[in-house]
Design a protein around this motif. Structure first.
Motif, PDB file in Angstrom:
ATOM      1  N   GLU A  17       0.719  -1.095   0.156  1.00 50.39           N
ATOM      2  CA  GLU A  17       0.012  -0.086   0.046  1.00 50.39           C
ATOM      3  C   GLU A  17       0.845   1.445  -0.084  1.00 50.39           C
ATOM      4  O   GLU A  17       1.799   1.391   0.800  1.00 50.39           O
ATOM      5  N   SER A  19       0.168   3.955   0.994  1.00 52.87           N
ATOM      6  CA  SER A  19       0.218   4.555   2.600  1.00 52.87           C
ATOM      7  C   SER A  19       1.096   4.369   3.437  1.00 52.87           C
ATOM      8  O   SER A  19       1.251   5.217   4.407  1.00 52.87           O
ATOM      9  N   SER A  20       1.928   3.308   3.185  1.00 51.57           N
ATOM     10  CA  SER A  20       2.829   2.921   4.033  1.00 51.57           C
ATOM     11  C   SER A  20       4.359   3.344   3.727  1.00 51.57           C
ATOM     12  O   SER A  20       5.257   3.055   4.605  1.00 51.57           O
TER      13      SER A  20
END
Length: 326
Positions: A17, A19-20
């Motif tokens: 992801e 977002s990580s």
């Protein structure tokens, strides 16, 4: 800089992801940390021409081979289509993505006995010795990593004292170019195995950052480790202390190294010479493209240049290199 679109593509390639993602650094490459299934990984984005893809494939294939044969190194991970690299095009530019398991542990600390000292030096040597041993059996891909070659520095601003540094570099490289390139002393090397390119976890070291790897002399690889150990790990800054530390470091490092690989006395004696070379090379990390404006130098850089020129003019080697190895 890699755009959000490039990072999204990398996330899709390596199945994580976006977002990580956490930005780490941007020097030769853009480096990020990401997590997947609660494990930490490193994403590296390299902006190079399409012709460079083969060089990166050669790098990660080499690392993969080392890990498969018992070297503790950050293992490359594969894309969803089972490749070790992913290639993206954007606005006429080529971006090459690679990803690796993040090494556990932390960097060295010369003030912490568990993170700097005899046991670290010996294991550091063991890992390099095993790498050099495996270099002799490794069968490279069709596209290989580059061979060592002399510098091509044509900066017109390198005059006066700066020219003295350039002349020193050229004289050492002339000597290096005439060295034999034999199988027992020359092969695929890390070429940047310094204390900020490995992590320490308990009693174990894991090496990473193989993007400078080349075909070169095993003595050069050892000298690079020793040079950086002196820069960042010597207990005191005076010349005598640095020379004493170098002798101690190399005795312990080579004790570990010789468990896996042998070098003749001739090549052991070349280590201080290669250390001198690494020292002079360090100035051209920022002088090779310098525009002639001295105000852009830090106080440290000005002091380092003045000291280096003094050593050159008096025929001395750099600190830590004034040793004799039997």
């Amino acid at each position: 800089m890699a755009s959000p679109e490039i990072l999204n593509k990398a996330a899709a390639s390596f199945a994580f992801e976006t977002s990580s993602l956490e930005f780490i650094s941007n020097s030769t490459n853009e480096v990020f940390r990401f997590t997947k299934k609660d494990e930490a990984y490193i994403l590296r984005i390299t902006e190079k021409s399409h012709a460079y893809v083969g060089k990166i494939k050669a790098e990660v294939d080499w690392v993969n081979y080392l890990v498969q044969n018992g070297v503790r190194a950050s293992l490359p991970i594969r894309t969803i289509d089972n490749q070790l690299t992913a290639l993206y095009q954007e606005d006429g530019k080529c971006f090459i993505a690679t990803a690796f398991h993040m090494a556990s542990g932390r960097f060295f600390d010369k003030n912490e006995p568990k993170l700097w000292g005899t046991s670290i030096f010996k294991q550091w040597g063991e890992i390099m010795g095993k790498m050099h041993m495996l270099s002799k059996s490794y069968i490279p891909l069709e596209t290989k990593r580059d061979e060592w070659r002399n510098s091509e520095i044509k900066n017109p601003h390198l005059q006066g004292k700066y020219y003295a540094l350039l002349e020193k570099l050229k004289s050492l490289e002339t000597r290096i170019m005439n060295l034999p390139r034999e199988g027992d002393s020359y092969g695929l090397i890390h070429n940047d195995f310094h204390p900020y390119n490995f992590h320490i976890d308990g009693e174990l070291i894991t090496v990473f950052d193989f993007d400078d790897s080349i075909y070169g002399w095993f003595s050069l690889d050892i000298a690079i480790a020793a040079t950086h150990a002196v820069w960042w790990g010597a207990p005191m800054d005076d010349r005598q202390s640095k020379n004493e530390f170098t002798t101690k470091f190399l005795n312990e490092f080579l004790e570990g190294y010789f468990k896996y690989n042998h070098l003749s006395d001739y090549w052991i004696k070349q280590i201080p010479f290669f250390m001198d070379y690494r020292n002079i090379c360090s100035f051209f990390w920022w002088l090779s493209s310098w525009d002639g404006d001295e105000s852009k130098f830090s106080d440290f850089q000005r002091s380092a240049i003045a000291y280096a020129v003094k050593l050159i003019e008096t025929g001395q080697s750099f600190d830590g290199c004034e040793i004799v190895l039997d």
